[in-house]
Every structure is written in C-alpha cells, then in structure tokens.
Design a protein around this motif. Structure first.
Motif, mmCIF file in Angstrom:
data_model
loop_
_atom_site.group_PDB
_atom_site.id
_atom_site.type_symbol
_atom_site.label_atom_id
_atom_site.label_comp_id
_atom_site.label_asym_id
_atom_site.label_seq_id
_atom_site.Cartn_x
_atom_site.Cartn_y
_atom_site.Cartn_z
ATOM 1 N N THR A 1 -16.893 -6.993 13.533
ATOM 2 C CA THR A 1 -16.725 -6.612 14.940
ATOM 3 C C THR A 1 -15.618 -7.387 15.650
ATOM 4 O OG1 THR A 1 -18.492 -8.137 15.533
ATOM 5 C CG2 THR A 1 -19.114 -5.833 15.161
ATOM 6 N N GLY A 2 -15.117 -8.421 15.046
ATOM 7 C CA GLY A 2 -14.045 -9.191 15.673
ATOM 8 C C GLY A 2 -12.741 -8.400 15.673
ATOM 9 N N LYS A 3 -12.208 -8.178 16.865
ATOM 10 C CA LYS A 3 -10.974 -7.380 16.978
ATOM 11 C C LYS A 3 -9.800 -8.029 16.247
ATOM 12 C CE LYS A 3 -12.124 -4.642 21.003
ATOM 13 N NZ LYS A 3 -13.050 -3.841 20.237
ATOM 14 N N GLY A 4 -9.738 -9.342 16.219
ATOM 15 C CA GLY A 4 -8.671 -10.031 15.500
ATOM 16 C C GLY A 4 -8.713 -9.741 14.004
ATOM 17 N N LEU A 5 -9.913 -9.783 13.421
ATOM 18 C CA LEU A 5 -10.061 -9.463 11.995
ATOM 19 C C LEU A 5 -9.767 -7.986 11.725
ATOM 20 C CD1 LEU A 5 -13.259 -11.497 10.978
ATOM 21 C CD2 LEU A 5 -10.891 -11.899 10.270
ATOM 22 N N GLN A 6 -10.229 -7.127 12.625
ATOM 23 C CA GLN A 6 -9.963 -5.692 12.480
ATOM 24 C C GLN A 6 -8.464 -5.418 12.512
ATOM 25 O OE1 GLN A 6 -12.195 -4.207 15.811
ATOM 26 N NE2 GLN A 6 -14.120 -4.085 14.663
ATOM 27 N N ASP A 7 -7.783 -6.029 13.478
ATOM 28 C CA ASP A 7 -6.342 -5.802 13.602
ATOM 29 C C ASP A 7 -5.567 -6.412 12.434
ATOM 30 O OD1 ASP A 7 -6.864 -4.414 15.912
ATOM 31 O OD2 ASP A 7 -6.210 -6.018 17.258
ATOM 32 N N ALA A 8 -6.034 -7.558 11.931
ATOM 33 C CA ALA A 8 -5.396 -8.165 10.759
ATOM 34 C C ALA A 8 -5.532 -7.237 9.552
ATOM 35 C CB ALA A 8 -6.007 -9.530 10.465
ATOM 36 N N ALA A 9 -6.688 -6.618 9.398
ATOM 37 C CA ALA A 9 -6.891 -5.667 8.299
ATOM 38 C C ALA A 9 -5.945 -4.477 8.454
ATOM 39 C CB ALA A 9 -8.346 -5.194 8.268
ATOM 40 N N TYR A 10 -5.790 -4.003 9.675
ATOM 41 C CA TYR A 10 -4.911 -2.853 9.919
ATOM 42 C C TYR A 10 -3.450 -3.204 9.640
ATOM 43 C CZ TYR A 10 -2.776 1.084 12.406
ATOM 44 O OH TYR A 10 -2.028 2.188 12.736
ATOM 45 N N VAL A 11 -3.017 -4.365 10.049
ATOM 46 C CA VAL A 11 -1.642 -4.796 9.779
ATOM 47 C C VAL A 11 -1.436 -4.950 8.271
ATOM 48 C CG1 VAL A 11 -0.009 -6.710 10.068
ATOM 49 C CG2 VAL A 11 -1.247 -5.813 12.049
ATOM 50 N N ALA A 12 -2.437 -5.478 7.573
ATOM 51 C CA ALA A 12 -2.334 -5.601 6.112
ATOM 52 C C ALA A 12 -2.224 -4.219 5.453
ATOM 53 C CB ALA A 12 -3.539 -6.355 5.562
ATOM 54 N N ILE A 13 -2.952 -3.255 5.963
ATOM 55 C CA ILE A 13 -2.871 -1.885 5.440
ATOM 56 C C ILE A 13 -1.464 -1.331 5.636
ATOM 57 C CG2 ILE A 13 -3.636 0.502 5.836
ATOM 58 C CD1 ILE A 13 -6.447 -0.716 6.469
ATOM 59 N N ILE A 14 -0.913 -1.527 6.830
ATOM 60 C CA ILE A 14 0.435 -1.019 7.115
ATOM 61 C C ILE A 14 1.466 -1.704 6.218
ATOM 62 C CG2 ILE A 14 2.276 -0.887 8.849
ATOM 63 C CD1 ILE A 14 0.030 -0.614 10.968
ATOM 64 N N ALA A 15 1.337 -3.006 6.025
ATOM 65 C CA ALA A 15 2.264 -3.727 5.149
ATOM 66 C C ALA A 15 2.158 -3.194 3.719
ATOM 67 C CB ALA A 15 1.974 -5.229 5.192
ATOM 68 N N TRP A 16 0.943 -2.975 3.246
ATOM 69 C CA TRP A 16 0.729 -2.444 1.895
ATOM 70 C C TRP A 16 1.344 -1.048 1.769
ATOM 71 C CZ3 TRP A 16 -1.427 -4.986 -2.228
ATOM 72 C CH2 TRP A 16 -1.728 -4.231 -3.359
ATOM 73 N N GLU A 17 1.134 -0.195 2.778
ATOM 74 C CA GLU A 17 1.722 1.153 2.759
ATOM 75 C C GLU A 17 3.248 1.085 2.695
ATOM 76 O OE1 GLU A 17 -1.664 3.345 5.558
ATOM 77 O OE2 GLU A 17 0.147 2.517 6.466
ATOM 78 N N THR A 18 3.823 0.189 3.476
ATOM 79 C CA THR A 18 5.283 0.057 3.524
ATOM 80 C C THR A 18 5.837 -0.396 2.183
ATOM 81 O OG1 THR A 18 5.163 -0.456 5.890
ATOM 82 C CG2 THR A 18 7.200 -1.044 4.743
ATOM 83 N N VAL A 19 5.242 -1.430 1.618
ATOM 84 C CA VAL A 19 5.710 -1.926 0.318
ATOM 85 C C VAL A 19 5.509 -0.858 -0.753
ATOM 86 C CG1 VAL A 19 5.328 -3.670 -1.474
ATOM 87 C CG2 VAL A 19 5.384 -4.350 0.936
ATOM 88 N N THR A 20 4.389 -0.158 -0.712
ATOM 89 C CA THR A 20 4.139 0.924 -1.673
ATOM 90 C C THR A 20 5.233 1.979 -1.587
ATOM 91 O OG1 THR A 20 1.748 0.567 -1.567
ATOM 92 C CG2 THR A 20 2.500 2.715 -2.373
ATOM 93 N N GLY A 21 5.556 2.409 -0.372
ATOM 94 C CA GLY A 21 6.609 3.407 -0.190
ATOM 95 C C GLY A 21 7.955 2.929 -0.692
ATOM 96 N N LEU A 22 8.279 1.667 -0.452
ATOM 97 C CA LEU A 22 9.559 1.119 -0.912
ATOM 98 C C LEU A 22 9.619 0.999 -2.437
ATOM 99 C CD1 LEU A 22 10.126 -1.578 1.859
ATOM 100 C CD2 LEU A 22 11.318 0.625 1.598
ATOM 101 N N VAL A 23 8.517 0.585 -3.047
ATOM 102 C CA VAL A 23 8.477 0.495 -4.517
ATOM 103 C C VAL A 23 8.637 1.896 -5.121
ATOM 104 C CG1 VAL A 23 6.992 -0.048 -6.503
ATOM 105 C CG2 VAL A 23 7.155 -1.652 -4.577
ATOM 106 N N LEU A 24 7.959 2.881 -4.533
ATOM 107 C CA LEU A 24 8.086 4.258 -5.027
ATOM 108 C C LEU A 24 9.497 4.801 -4.805
ATOM 109 C CD1 LEU A 24 4.620 5.587 -3.903
ATOM 110 C CD2 LEU A 24 5.439 5.403 -6.267
ATOM 111 N N ALA A 25 10.115 4.456 -3.684
ATOM 112 C CA ALA A 25 11.499 4.885 -3.445
ATOM 113 C C ALA A 25 12.431 4.270 -4.490
ATOM 114 C CB ALA A 25 11.940 4.499 -2.030
ATOM 115 N N ALA A 26 12.200 3.002 -4.832
ATOM 116 C CA ALA A 26 13.004 2.368 -5.872
ATOM 117 C C ALA A 26 12.773 3.042 -7.219
ATOM 118 C CB ALA A 26 12.682 0.874 -5.956
ATOM 119 N N GLY A 27 11.530 3.382 -7.518
ATOM 120 C CA GLY A 27 11.234 4.102 -8.749
ATOM 121 C C GLY A 27 11.949 5.439 -8.797
ATOM 122 N N THR A 28 11.959 6.138 -7.676
ATOM 123 C CA THR A 28 12.662 7.421 -7.586
ATOM 124 C C THR A 28 14.150 7.222 -7.855
ATOM 125 O OG1 THR A 28 11.055 8.206 -5.953
ATOM 126 C CG2 THR A 28 13.157 9.381 -6.073
#
Length: 175
Positions: free
Chosen positions: A69-96
């Motif tokens: 329920t802590g908003k700080g932990l929730q937001d940290a999880a969301y930022v981590a998700i966005i960072a993971w999505e970004t790195v995933t997209g960049l790795v896939l772009a490099a693979g392409t």
C-alpha cells in the motif's frame, strides 16, 4: 541458369528475414509501450497502484497481507517496469539491426535476450506475480491478464521463429 544462391535452401533466405521482421515488430511494440508509460505516466501508474494495493480484489483476509500500500514502493515498482520495458525494446531493436545486417549469431543472441526479457516481464511479472500473488485476476477493473498473456505468447512465437534452423548444415557461419 543457376546462381550461387540458387542452391541455398529457401528457408536460409526467408527465415532470417522473418526473424528480423518479427523481432522488429516486438521491439516496436515494447518501445511504444515504454514511450506510452513515460509520456502518460499517470494512467498505468494507477493500474500498478491498484494491483499492488489489491483494493479491487475479493479482500480475502488470507490474501490481503500481500498488499503493498505504500505509494513510494508502488511507484518504484512502476518505474522499474518502465525501465525494464525500455531496455527490452532497445535490446530487441539491436537484435533486429543485427538480423538486418545478416549477422545471424548476434541477431539471434540479442533477440533471444530481449524476448526472454519480455517473457519474464509479462509471464513472471504480470501473470504470476500480478495475477496470482496480488490476485489481479479477481479485479474487474484492474485485470491485465489478457493483455499480458497476449504479449507473452507473441514473444514466445517470435522466440521460436528466431530459433528455427536455417542454412546448410555444413555452413554454420551464418546461423
């Protein structure tokens, strides 16, 4: 008349192109997801907050201890998700990029890493942790299991295509 390429099996020409195009499609998808989450931060931030807080589940006392329920932990999880999505997209772009340059070894390797990153995010992160641990399946309003399953399957199909054999067995320099 025969050309040097006329003896190369059809799959050795078509499969690398298919792998490049499909990997590029997944890269585009992941980069657009990350871009959307960055530019419209608040929409999916609410999604993550509600899933982690478990505030729209059945409120079973045996499960509610899992809620974050802590908003700080929730937001940290969301930022981590966005960072993971970004790195995933960049790795896939490099693979392409490597597939397109016919560097099949690097193309396959980077695509594999990126596709596994996608499958970990959507399979382990959203289906297993979000869906089961945080009981997202119980929510009528904040249930992303269908979308996560589609993305997981999409990545899995492309991963399989990336690992189909192509080329002549004696010529593994391009595979």
């Amino acid at each position: 008349m025969t050309t040097p390429d006329s003896h190369i099996p059809h799959a050795s020409r078509v499969l690398p192109l298919t792998a490049a195009l499909l990997t590029g499609t997944v890269a585009l998808y992941m980069l657009l997801v990350a871009f959307g989450n960055i530019t419209d931060f608040g929409t999916n931030q609410q999604f993550v907050r509600h899933v982690l807080a478990m505030d729209t589940t059945f409120k079973d006392d045996d499960l509610m201890w899992r809620a974050v329920t802590g908003k700080g932990l929730q937001d940290a999880a969301y930022v981590a998700i966005i960072a993971w999505e970004t790195v995933t997209g960049l790795v896939l772009a490099a693979g392409t990029w490597f597939w397109a340059r016919q560097d099949h070894i690097r193309g396959r390797a980077l695509s594999t890493y990126g596709l596994l990153m996608l499958m970990l995010l959507f399979g382990a992160g959203f289906v297993a942790i979000g869906g089961e641990w945080f009981a997202m399946w119980q929510s009528e309003n904040w249930n992303g299991l269908d979308a996560a399953t589609r993305a997981f399957l999409f990545g899995g199909v492309v991963l399989i295509v990336n690992h189909l054999p192509f080329g002549r067995p004696q010529d593994d320099s391009r595979t």
